[in-house]
Design a protein around this motif. Structure first.
Motif, PDB file in Angstrom:
ATOM      1  N   GLN A 150     -51.209  67.942 -86.107  1.00  0.00           N
ATOM      2  CA  GLN A 150     -51.556  67.608 -87.482  1.00  0.00           C
ATOM      3  C   GLN A 150     -52.432  66.360 -87.477  1.00  0.00           C
ATOM      4  N   THR A 151     -53.395  66.336 -88.364  1.00  0.00           N
ATOM      5  CA  THR A 151     -54.272  65.185 -88.531  1.00  0.00           C
ATOM      6  C   THR A 151     -54.371  64.861 -90.011  1.00  0.00           C
ATOM      7  N   TYR A 152     -54.083  63.610 -90.343  1.00  0.00           N
ATOM      8  CA  TYR A 152     -54.258  63.122 -91.704  1.00  0.00           C
ATOM      9  C   TYR A 152     -55.342  62.050 -91.699  1.00  0.00           C
ATOM     10  N   VAL A 153     -56.071  61.984 -92.796  1.00  0.00           N
ATOM     11  CA  VAL A 153     -57.115  60.978 -92.956  1.00  0.00           C
ATOM     12  C   VAL A 153     -56.881  60.221 -94.251  1.00  0.00           C
ATOM     13  N   TYR A 154     -57.388  58.998 -94.279  1.00  0.00           N
ATOM     14  CA  TYR A 154     -57.388  58.209 -95.500  1.00  0.00           C
ATOM     15  C   TYR A 154     -58.819  58.197 -96.004  1.00  0.00           C
ATOM     16  N   GLU A 155     -59.027  58.815 -97.160  1.00  0.00           N
ATOM     17  CA  GLU A 155     -60.368  58.930 -97.731  1.00  0.00           C
ATOM     18  C   GLU A 155     -60.473  58.056 -98.966  1.00  0.00           C
ATOM     19  N   GLU A 156     -61.595  57.356 -99.055  1.00  0.00           N
ATOM     20  CA  GLU A 156     -61.852  56.511-100.214  1.00  0.00           C
ATOM     21  C   GLU A 156     -63.352  56.532-100.482  1.00  0.00           C
ATOM     22  N   SER A 157     -63.722  56.867-101.693  1.00  0.00           N
ATOM     23  CA  SER A 157     -65.136  56.930-102.094  1.00  0.00           C
ATOM     24  C   SER A 157     -65.957  57.815-101.160  1.00  0.00           C
ATOM     25  N   GLY A 158     -65.369  58.937-100.744  1.00  0.00           N
ATOM     26  CA  GLY A 158     -66.074  59.902 -99.907  1.00  0.00           C
ATOM     27  C   GLY A 158     -66.179  59.526 -98.441  1.00  0.00           C
ATOM     28  N   GLN A 159     -65.564  58.405 -98.035  1.00  0.00           N
ATOM     29  CA  GLN A 159     -65.599  57.953 -96.645  1.00  0.00           C
ATOM     30  C   GLN A 159     -64.195  57.992 -96.057  1.00  0.00           C
ATOM     31  N   LEU A 160     -64.113  58.323 -94.768  1.00  0.00           N
ATOM     32  CA  LEU A 160     -62.829  58.271 -94.078  1.00  0.00           C
ATOM     33  C   LEU A 160     -62.674  56.879 -93.479  1.00  0.00           C
ATOM     34  N   ASN A 161     -61.676  56.146 -93.953  1.00  0.00           N
ATOM     35  CA  ASN A 161     -61.442  54.784 -93.500  1.00  0.00           C
ATOM     36  C   ASN A 161     -60.318  54.688 -92.480  1.00  0.00           C
ATOM     37  N   GLY A 162     -59.619  55.792 -92.249  1.00  0.00           N
ATOM     38  CA  GLY A 162     -58.532  55.792 -91.281  1.00  0.00           C
ATOM     39  C   GLY A 162     -58.086  57.205 -90.979  1.00  0.00           C
ATOM     40  N   MET A 163     -57.355  57.334 -89.860  1.00  0.00           N
ATOM     41  CA  MET A 163     -56.834  58.644 -89.482  1.00  0.00           C
ATOM     42  C   MET A 163     -55.614  58.473 -88.595  1.00  0.00           C
ATOM     43  N   ILE A 164     -54.807  59.543 -88.564  1.00  0.00           N
ATOM     44  CA  ILE A 164     -53.692  59.627 -87.629  1.00  0.00           C
ATOM     45  C   ILE A 164     -53.600  61.066 -87.164  1.00  0.00           C
ATOM     46  N   GLY A 165     -53.478  61.252 -85.860  1.00  0.00           N
ATOM     47  CA  GLY A 165     -53.348  62.580 -85.274  1.00  0.00           C
ATOM     48  C   GLY A 165     -52.093  62.634 -84.443  1.00  0.00           C
ATOM     49  N   MET A 166     -51.353  63.746 -84.545  1.00  0.00           N
ATOM     50  CA  MET A 166     -50.057  63.834 -83.871  1.00  0.00           C
ATOM     51  C   MET A 166     -49.737  65.244 -83.405  1.00  0.00           C
ATOM     52  N   ILE A 167     -48.739  65.319 -82.541  1.00  0.00           N
ATOM     53  CA  ILE A 167     -48.257  66.580 -81.988  1.00  0.00           C
ATOM     54  C   ILE A 167     -46.742  66.616 -82.152  1.00  0.00           C
TER      55      ILE A 167
ATOM     56  N   VAL B 299     -50.963  60.556 -81.216  1.00  0.00           N
ATOM     57  CA  VAL B 299     -51.923  60.477 -80.118  1.00  0.00           C
ATOM     58  C   VAL B 299     -53.196  59.733 -80.507  1.00  0.00           C
ATOM     59  N   ALA B 300     -53.426  59.542 -81.783  1.00  0.00           N
ATOM     60  CA  ALA B 300     -54.601  58.791 -82.244  1.00  0.00           C
ATOM     61  C   ALA B 300     -54.296  58.221 -83.624  1.00  0.00           C
ATOM     62  N   ALA B 301     -54.572  56.933 -83.779  1.00  0.00           N
ATOM     63  CA  ALA B 301     -54.387  56.303 -85.084  1.00  0.00           C
ATOM     64  C   ALA B 301     -55.332  55.115 -85.181  1.00  0.00           C
ATOM     65  N   ILE B 302     -56.032  55.030 -86.295  1.00  0.00           N
ATOM     66  CA  ILE B 302     -56.945  53.903 -86.500  1.00  0.00           C
ATOM     67  C   ILE B 302     -57.236  53.738 -87.983  1.00  0.00           C
ATOM     68  N   VAL B 303     -57.430  52.493 -88.377  1.00  0.00           N
ATOM     69  CA  VAL B 303     -57.968  52.140 -89.684  1.00  0.00           C
ATOM     70  C   VAL B 303     -59.170  51.249 -89.391  1.00  0.00           C
TER      71      VAL B 303
ATOM     72  N   ILE C 210     -40.298  59.542 -83.689  1.00  0.00           N
ATOM     73  CA  ILE C 210     -41.757  59.500 -83.592  1.00  0.00           C
ATOM     74  C   ILE C 210     -42.088  58.470 -82.524  1.00  0.00           C
ATOM     75  N   ILE C 211     -42.997  58.827 -81.622  1.00  0.00           N
ATOM     76  CA  ILE C 211     -43.342  57.945 -80.516  1.00  0.00           C
ATOM     77  C   ILE C 211     -44.854  57.793 -80.419  1.00  0.00           C
ATOM     78  N   LEU C 212     -45.284  56.747 -79.735  1.00  0.00           N
ATOM     79  CA  LEU C 212     -46.711  56.547 -79.513  1.00  0.00           C
ATOM     80  C   LEU C 212     -46.906  55.669 -78.294  1.00  0.00           C
ATOM     81  N   ASN C 213     -48.056  55.787 -77.699  1.00  0.00           N
ATOM     82  CA  ASN C 213     -48.483  54.890 -76.632  1.00  0.00           C
ATOM     83  C   ASN C 213     -49.591  54.024 -77.199  1.00  0.00           C
ATOM     84  N   SER C 214     -49.663  52.795 -76.726  1.00  0.00           N
ATOM     85  CA  SER C 214     -50.724  51.898 -77.143  1.00  0.00           C
ATOM     86  C   SER C 214     -51.136  51.076 -75.932  1.00  0.00           C
ATOM     87  N   GLY C 215     -52.422  50.912 -75.745  1.00  0.00           N
ATOM     88  CA  GLY C 215     -52.942  50.208 -74.577  1.00  0.00           C
ATOM     89  C   GLY C 215     -52.413  48.798 -74.440  1.00  0.00           C
ATOM     90  N   ASN C 216     -52.425  48.300 -73.209  1.00  0.00           N
ATOM     91  CA  ASN C 216     -51.943  46.949 -72.911  1.00  0.00           C
ATOM     92  C   ASN C 216     -53.026  45.886 -73.032  1.00  0.00           C
TER      93      ASN C 216
END
Length: 142
Positions: free
Chosen positions: A43-60, A75-79, A108-114
């Motif tokens: 599943q992938t969700y996005v945060y949309e504002e004024s027609g632009q994607l300002n963030g997303m999260i992708g998961m399994i 597996v992917a998350a960013i704002v 819910i789990i995630l990895n994040s770089g060191n």
């Protein structure tokens, strides 16, 4: 607003994945995301504002070998940096948790770089109730 990502979002998703530090072209993301969209355990969700994607999260959604429960792995998350501090990331993670609960996931789990630049994000995860628990390893098999 948070919504499910669509195939038409591939260009904006490529931009966000690039911001995560993973060089990706629109063509690559289009092909990659088409495969992801075919899988019901992704599943992938996005945060949309004024027609632009300002963030997303992708998961399994996955199942464990060692326990009788399932889990969601982010597996992917960013704002985008200019939109951070407004609660967008927290909303995206809450949506991920809702998605996991609806599938019966126990955690819910995630990895994040060191990397040093990730330390602020690590503190945010801890503030949201995530605990440091394991060390990840990586080996290419090509």
């Amino acid at each position: 607003m948070i919504r499910e990502a669509m195939l038409e979002d591939a260009g904006e998703l490529a931009k966000l994945v690039n911001l995560l530090g993973y060089p990706t072209t629109i063509k690559e993301m289009s092909a990659r995301f088409a495969k992801i969209k075919m899988k019901t355990d992704y599943q992938t969700y996005v945060y949309e504002e004024s027609g632009q994607l300002n963030g997303m999260i992708g998961m399994i959604h996955s199942f464990r070998y060692e326990k009788n429960e399932s889990y969601v792995r982010v597996v992917a998350a960013i704002v985008e940096e200019e939109h951070q501090g407004r609660g967008i990331g927290k909303e995206l993670f809450q949506r991920a948790e809702q998605w996991g609960k609806a599938r019966g996931a126990a955690s819910i789990i995630l990895n994040s770089g060191n990397r040093p630049e990730r330390q602020t994000t690590h503190h945010i995860y801890e503030k949201w109730g995530y605990r440091k628990k394991s060390t990840g390893f990586y080996k290419p098999i090509s």
